[in-house]
Design an enzyme around this catalytic site. Structure first.
Site, PDB file in Angstrom:
ATOM      1  CE  LYS A   2      -4.138   1.714   6.096  1.00  0.00           C
ATOM      2  NZ  LYS A   2      -4.843   2.319   4.575  1.00  0.00           N
ATOM      3  CG  ASP A  13      -4.764   0.629   0.936  1.00  0.00           C
ATOM      4  OD1 ASP A  13      -5.508   0.021   0.998  1.00  0.00           O
ATOM      5  OD2 ASP A  13      -4.336   1.637   1.842  1.00  0.00           O
ATOM      6  CG  LEU A  68     -10.617   7.242  -1.938  1.00  0.00           C
ATOM      7  CD1 LEU A  68      -9.146   7.059  -1.418  1.00  0.00           C
ATOM      8  CD2 LEU A  68     -10.781   6.140  -3.160  1.00  0.00           C
ATOM      9  CE1 TYR A  77     -16.553   0.181   3.957  1.00  0.00           C
ATOM     10  CE2 TYR A  77     -14.704   0.921   3.153  1.00  0.00           C
ATOM     11  CZ  TYR A  77     -15.049   0.352   4.057  1.00  0.00           C
ATOM     12  OH  TYR A  77     -14.312  -0.078   5.264  1.00  0.00           O
ATOM     13  N   GLY A 137     -15.942   3.729  -2.594  1.00  0.00           N
ATOM     14  CA  GLY A 137     -14.694   3.133  -2.586  1.00  0.00           C
ATOM     15  C   GLY A 137     -14.659   1.585  -2.325  1.00  0.00           C
TER      16      GLY A 137
END
Length: 403
Positions: A55, A92, A189, A191, A212
């Site tokens: 990222k 995001d 966050l 999931y 999330g």
């Protein structure tokens, strides 16, 4: 062509998610660090979602960045423009705001605690500050850490932006929510599982909260808009979330011994195209003898310990049909193991139809007595109750309709 860029993507939900968004050709691009530059400059793609560890690495390859990506110093969406250059954005941010607004109405000046100082925590902090909230970031060794965070007793929102509690390390939790008396909402966050230990504690305390997955869905929808250069109705996020929830949740059958959990479970699994697991069968393989033999040889306490160990493993799975033993509800510690990723379906069958052969507990205790003893426990565990006095096909149809 669009896809997901990362180093290890075997367990990614992105292809399924983007297929629901209308992009059936979405691909996974696993690229080693030494091949990243060549892929970004000459790779055959139009749009990319970007995940760890790239990222920040992709930033120098972007000719332009959105204000959000520039502010966060991270990109999770790349689009190749007509001139061949890359545009970087971070959806995001949008995804977290959708998760937030589903569960909580932020008020300017209120305090939020953010667990985790990594990239996810940075995104959460920026999103919360954009709606006027004050934030405190909690980390293991920072000024605000997991020992002294309780001094922030005025915090109304807590967000877990760490992987603690995530599959396969289910059960981890960094805080004691009961020591934060002003909390109204907890967001995690993670999931998988749907309900981490943190969210299970929030549920016990009556706090609003969610995992999330909505954030994942909303960021994907925004990324798809960037890939296409157009808008996608926000209502599509709701329908996709509902679809994914249904696919990812286990369906767990509970009820009296002999009420048909295994038979119905196998038929339901076949009807829905899901894997089926029988907790008693797994327990027998684990201990090397039948459940009846274990009960007679070692006693019920030892049997329940082994049963809980099996349920701990089964409860971590996703998208399965699971038949449990009739007495699993006698152990309260089994509830979070099953509830973390599952919808608990109680099967009801007339007591006169319940078999007792080969069942030591059912032979020792009359069905009416056993049923009366366990009735409040079944009610405590069950999310829905289904009558199983008809045919197996009728019961399977009733469960499918209820889902």
């Amino acid at each position: 062509m669009n896809g997901l860029l990362g180093a290890s993507l075997r367990h990614s939900y992105s292809p399924r998610l983007h297929a629901l968004l209308g992009d059936a050709a979405y691909r996974l691009f696993e690229v080693a660090p030494e091949g990243l530059a060549a892929f970004l400059t000459t790779g055959d793609f139009h749009g990319l979602n970007v995940t760890i560890p790239y990222k920040k690495t992709v930033l120098p390859y972007c000719a332009a960045l959105s204000p959000t990506a520039r502010r966060l110093g991270a990109v999770n969406t790349l689009v190749r423009r007509e001139n061949g250059t890359l545009y970087g954005d971070n959806t995001d941010f949008d995804g977290f705001l959708w998760l937030l607004r589903r569960n909580f109405t932020p008020q300017a000046g209120e305090l939020a605690l953010i667990l985790g100082s990594g990239g996810a925590g940075v995104t959460v902090r920026a999103a919360l500050e954009s709606v006027g909230m004050r934030t405190v970031t909690v980390s293991r060794q920072g000024e605000n850490n997991y020992v002294n965070l309780y001094r922030h007793s005025d915090a109304v929102l807590l967000v877990n932006a760490t992987p603690v509690g995530m599959y396969p390390n289910n059960g981890g939790c960094l805080t004691d929510l009961s020591r934060l008396p002003s909390l109204r909402c907890v967001l995690d966050l993670v999931y998988n599982p749907e309900k981490t230990a943190l969210l299970l504690e929030a549920e016990r305390l009556g706090l609003a909260g969610e995992d999330g997955l909505p954030m994942l869905v909303a960021q994907a929808r925004r990324s798809a808009e960037l890939f296409r250069g157009g808008t996608i109705p926000p209502t599509l996020s709701d329908s996709i979330l509902c679809k994914l929830r249904s696919e990812m949740r286990n369906i767990i059958l509970i009820g009296m011994p002999g009420c048909g959990k295994t038979t119905v479970g196998r038929a339901l699994a076949e009807a829905l195209g899901r894997p089926f697991f029988d907790a008693d069968e797994m327990l027998e393989r684990r201990v090397g003898c039948s459940c009846a033999e274990l009960l007679l040889r070692a006693g019920e306490e030892a049997f329940r310990r082994e049963e809980t160990a099996v349920l701990a493993e089964l409860g971590k799975r996703s998208g399965c049909i699971i038949a449990t033993g009739g007495g699993c509800v006698t152990q309260e510690k089994n509830y979070p193991l099953l509830h973390q990723n599952g919808l608990l379906v109680r099967l009801l069958r007339d007591l006169a139809l319940l078999p007792v052969g080969g069942r030591p507990i059912s032979r020792a205790v009359p069905p009416t007595t056993l049923s009366a003893r366990r009735e409040p426990l079944y009610r405590r565990f069950a999310d829905i109750t289904i009558d199983n006095n008809g045919t197996v096909a009728q019961t399977v149809a009733a469960i499918s309709e209820a889902l």
